[in-house]
Design a protein around this motif. Structure first.
Motif, PDB file in Angstrom:
ATOM      1  N   MET A   1      41.983  39.086  30.262  1.00 28.95           N
ATOM      2  CA  MET A   1      41.653  39.386  31.652  1.00 28.95           C
ATOM      3  C   MET A   1      40.990  40.758  31.729  1.00 28.95           C
ATOM      4  SD  MET A   1      44.028  39.200  34.961  1.00 28.95           S
ATOM      5  CE  MET A   1      43.141  39.011  36.451  1.00 28.95           C
ATOM      6  N   ILE A   2      40.041  40.893  32.606  1.00 28.33           N
ATOM      7  CA  ILE A   2      39.320  42.148  32.789  1.00 28.33           C
ATOM      8  C   ILE A   2      40.132  43.059  33.700  1.00 28.33           C
ATOM      9  CG2 ILE A   2      37.248  43.217  33.757  1.00 28.33           C
ATOM     10  CD1 ILE A   2      35.755  40.687  33.003  1.00 28.33           C
ATOM     11  N   VAL A   3      40.319  44.281  33.285  1.00 31.63           N
ATOM     12  CA  VAL A   3      40.996  45.268  34.114  1.00 31.63           C
ATOM     13  C   VAL A   3      39.969  45.841  35.073  1.00 31.63           C
ATOM     14  CG1 VAL A   3      42.273  47.434  34.104  1.00 31.63           C
ATOM     15  CG2 VAL A   3      42.602  45.784  32.261  1.00 31.63           C
ATOM     16  N   GLU A   4      40.311  45.924  36.354  1.00 28.97           N
ATOM     17  CA  GLU A   4      39.348  46.326  37.375  1.00 28.97           C
ATOM     18  C   GLU A   4      38.663  47.643  37.046  1.00 28.97           C
ATOM     19  OE1 GLU A   4      39.005  47.135  42.152  1.00 28.97           O
ATOM     20  OE2 GLU A   4      40.957  47.214  41.203  1.00 28.97           O
ATOM     21  N   ASP A   5      39.405  48.634  36.561  1.00 33.24           N
ATOM     22  CA  ASP A   5      38.828  49.956  36.299  1.00 33.24           C
ATOM     23  C   ASP A   5      37.769  49.931  35.199  1.00 33.24           C
ATOM     24  OD1 ASP A   5      40.527  50.910  38.215  1.00 33.24           O
ATOM     25  OD2 ASP A   5      41.992  51.694  36.791  1.00 33.24           O
ATOM     26  N   SER A   6      37.843  48.948  34.285  1.00 32.99           N
ATOM     27  CA  SER A   6      36.906  48.913  33.176  1.00 32.99           C
ATOM     28  C   SER A   6      35.792  47.889  33.376  1.00 32.99           C
ATOM     29  CB  SER A   6      37.650  48.586  31.880  1.00 32.99           C
ATOM     30  OG  SER A   6      38.182  47.276  31.948  1.00 32.99           O
ATOM     31  N   ALA A   7      35.832  47.159  34.476  1.00 30.94           N
ATOM     32  CA  ALA A   7      34.853  46.095  34.709  1.00 30.94           C
ATOM     33  C   ALA A   7      33.544  46.661  35.248  1.00 30.94           C
ATOM     34  CB  ALA A   7      35.405  45.082  35.703  1.00 30.94           C
ATOM     35  N   PRO A   8      32.423  46.104  34.809  1.00 30.83           N
ATOM     36  CA  PRO A   8      31.141  46.519  35.371  1.00 30.83           C
ATOM     37  C   PRO A   8      31.027  46.041  36.815  1.00 30.83           C
ATOM     38  CG  PRO A   8      30.835  44.681  33.875  1.00 30.83           C
ATOM     39  CD  PRO A   8      32.284  45.071  33.797  1.00 30.83           C
ATOM     40  N   PRO A   9      30.170  46.676  37.616  1.00 36.96           N
ATOM     41  CA  PRO A   9      30.020  46.243  39.004  1.00 36.96           C
ATOM     42  C   PRO A   9      29.511  44.809  39.087  1.00 36.96           C
ATOM     43  CG  PRO A   9      28.493  48.028  38.469  1.00 36.96           C
ATOM     44  CD  PRO A   9      29.315  47.765  37.259  1.00 36.96           C
ATOM     45  N   GLY A  10      29.943  44.101  40.118  1.00 37.70           N
ATOM     46  CA  GLY A  10      29.466  42.748  40.347  1.00 37.70           C
ATOM     47  C   GLY A  10      30.234  41.652  39.633  1.00 37.70           C
ATOM     48  N   VAL A  11      31.355  41.990  38.984  1.00 43.57           N
ATOM     49  CA  VAL A  11      32.143  40.965  38.298  1.00 43.57           C
ATOM     50  C   VAL A  11      32.754  40.031  39.339  1.00 43.57           C
ATOM     51  CG1 VAL A  11      34.198  40.540  36.886  1.00 43.57           C
ATOM     52  CG2 VAL A  11      32.639  42.391  36.298  1.00 43.57           C
ATOM     53  N   LEU A  12      32.696  38.731  39.055  1.00 44.58           N
ATOM     54  CA  LEU A  12      33.215  37.723  39.971  1.00 44.58           C
ATOM     55  C   LEU A  12      34.407  37.018  39.352  1.00 44.58           C
ATOM     56  CD1 LEU A  12      29.809  36.182  41.066  1.00 44.58           C
ATOM     57  CD2 LEU A  12      31.172  37.875  42.285  1.00 44.58           C
ATOM     58  N   VAL A  13      35.338  36.573  40.198  1.00 41.84           N
ATOM     59  CA  VAL A  13      36.493  35.798  39.752  1.00 41.84           C
ATOM     60  C   VAL A  13      36.553  34.516  40.570  1.00 41.84           C
ATOM     61  CG1 VAL A  13      37.822  37.781  38.939  1.00 41.84           C
ATOM     62  CG2 VAL A  13      38.028  37.059  41.302  1.00 41.84           C
TER      63      VAL A  13
ATOM     64  N   GLY B   1      34.737  38.498  44.700  1.00 40.46           N
ATOM     65  CA  GLY B   1      34.444  39.717  43.956  1.00 40.46           C
ATOM     66  C   GLY B   1      35.726  40.150  43.254  1.00 40.46           C
ATOM     67  N   LEU B   2      35.636  40.859  42.152  1.00 42.14           N
ATOM     68  CA  LEU B   2      36.820  41.303  41.414  1.00 42.14           C
ATOM     69  C   LEU B   2      37.749  42.131  42.284  1.00 42.14           C
ATOM     70  CD1 LEU B   2      38.314  41.390  38.735  1.00 42.14           C
ATOM     71  CD2 LEU B   2      37.054  43.467  38.190  1.00 42.14           C
ATOM     72  N   ASP B   3      37.193  42.882  43.234  1.00 41.50           N
ATOM     73  CA  ASP B   3      38.023  43.696  44.114  1.00 41.50           C
ATOM     74  C   ASP B   3      38.986  42.835  44.930  1.00 41.50           C
ATOM     75  OD1 ASP B   3      35.781  42.670  45.432  1.00 41.50           O
ATOM     76  OD2 ASP B   3      35.833  44.227  46.951  1.00 41.50           O
ATOM     77  N   ALA B   4      38.646  41.585  45.226  1.00 43.78           N
ATOM     78  CA  ALA B   4      39.530  40.697  45.985  1.00 43.78           C
ATOM     79  C   ALA B   4      40.786  40.378  45.183  1.00 43.78           C
ATOM     80  CB  ALA B   4      38.809  39.398  46.343  1.00 43.78           C
ATOM     81  N   ALA B   5      40.661  40.243  43.874  1.00 45.05           N
ATOM     82  CA  ALA B   5      41.801  39.913  43.026  1.00 45.05           C
ATOM     83  C   ALA B   5      42.690  41.127  42.789  1.00 45.05           C
ATOM     84  CB  ALA B   5      41.315  39.356  41.695  1.00 45.05           C
ATOM     85  N   ALA B   6      42.154  42.324  42.953  1.00 45.63           N
ATOM     86  CA  ALA B   6      42.895  43.523  42.593  1.00 45.63           C
ATOM     87  C   ALA B   6      43.490  44.289  43.777  1.00 45.63           C
ATOM     88  CB  ALA B   6      41.980  44.455  41.810  1.00 45.63           C
ATOM     89  N   THR B   7      42.973  44.107  44.980  1.00 45.97           N
ATOM     90  CA  THR B   7      43.456  44.893  46.111  1.00 45.97           C
ATOM     91  C   THR B   7      44.772  44.357  46.642  1.00 45.97           C
ATOM     92  OG1 THR B   7      42.188  43.564  47.667  1.00 45.97           O
ATOM     93  CG2 THR B   7      41.121  45.554  46.829  1.00 45.97           C
ATOM     94  N   ASP B   8      45.410  45.128  47.503  1.00 39.58           N
ATOM     95  CA  ASP B   8      46.723  44.773  48.032  1.00 39.58           C
ATOM     96  C   ASP B   8      46.684  44.247  49.459  1.00 39.58           C
ATOM     97  OD1 ASP B   8      47.953  45.527  45.677  1.00 39.58           O
ATOM     98  OD2 ASP B   8      48.176  47.598  46.313  1.00 39.58           O
ATOM     99  N   THR B   9      45.531  43.829  49.951  1.00 40.83           N
ATOM    100  CA  THR B   9      45.460  43.302  51.310  1.00 40.83           C
ATOM    101  C   THR B   9      46.045  41.891  51.345  1.00 40.83           C
ATOM    102  OG1 THR B   9      43.250  42.429  50.955  1.00 40.83           O
ATOM    103  CG2 THR B   9      43.400  44.650  51.870  1.00 40.83           C
ATOM    104  N   GLU B  10      46.487  41.458  52.521  1.00 40.22           N
ATOM    105  CA  GLU B  10      47.105  40.142  52.662  1.00 40.22           C
ATOM    106  C   GLU B  10      46.089  39.015  52.556  1.00 40.22           C
ATOM    107  OE1 GLU B  10      49.382  37.584  56.062  1.00 40.22           O
ATOM    108  OE2 GLU B  10      49.708  39.736  56.032  1.00 40.22           O
ATOM    109  N   LEU B  11      44.876  39.246  53.078  1.00 39.28           N
ATOM    110  CA  LEU B  11      43.834  38.225  53.046  1.00 39.28           C
ATOM    111  C   LEU B  11      42.748  38.619  52.058  1.00 39.28           C
ATOM    112  CD1 LEU B  11      43.392  37.489  56.861  1.00 39.28           C
ATOM    113  CD2 LEU B  11      44.663  36.130  55.189  1.00 39.28           C
ATOM    114  N   VAL B  12      42.184  37.619  51.379  1.00 41.20           N
ATOM    115  CA  VAL B  12      41.038  37.841  50.496  1.00 41.20           C
ATOM    116  C   VAL B  12      39.884  37.013  51.021  1.00 41.20           C
ATOM    117  CG1 VAL B  12      42.324  38.463  48.438  1.00 41.20           C
ATOM    118  CG2 VAL B  12      41.898  36.071  48.894  1.00 41.20           C
ATOM    119  N   ARG B  13      38.673  37.545  50.923  1.00 34.99           N
ATOM    120  CA  ARG B  13      37.501  36.875  51.465  1.00 34.99           C
ATOM    121  C   ARG B  13      36.680  36.282  50.320  1.00 34.99           C
ATOM    122  NH1 ARG B  13      36.184  36.021  56.403  1.00 34.99           N
ATOM    123  NH2 ARG B  13      37.428  37.774  57.066  1.00 34.99           N
TER     124      ARG B  13
END
Length: 89
Positions: A1-13, A33-45
């Motif tokens: 699995m790709i760690v968010e901090d080491s991923a290049p911009p634009g990585v998709l999941v 977007g990778l940020d959706a998998a890593a953030t702590d918000t209740e909803l992901v877009r």
């Protein structure tokens, strides 16, 4: 699995609603977007604009399940090209 901090911009999941959270017809695989998998918000877009509850999303490897066609169309990949014609055909 790709760690968010080491991923290049634009990585998709990829992910879909987990079994038992909705009917099978709605369990298409969306692109995020990778940020959706890593953030702590209740909803992901999703790329197609659907907002899903993070706790209901089953994260998948790309290529698994039935894809959400609008998400695929919005991933920013190379545009489709017409097949190459062979000379003399």
């Amino acid at each position: 699995m790709i760690v968010e901090d080491s991923a290049p911009p634009g990585v998709l999941v990829a992910g879909r609603l987990a079994r038992g959270t909705t009917g099978e017809a709605r369990r298409v695989v969306h692109v995020f977007g990778l940020d959706a998998a890593a953030t702590d918000t209740e909803l992901v877009r999703t790329r197609c604009g659907e907002a899903l509850s993070r706790q209901d999303v089953e994260w998948l490897v790309p290529g698994a399940g039935m894809p959400c066609e609008p998400c695929l169309g919005l991933t920013g990949g190379e545009p489709a090209r017409a097949p190459r014609r062979e000379l003399g055909v």
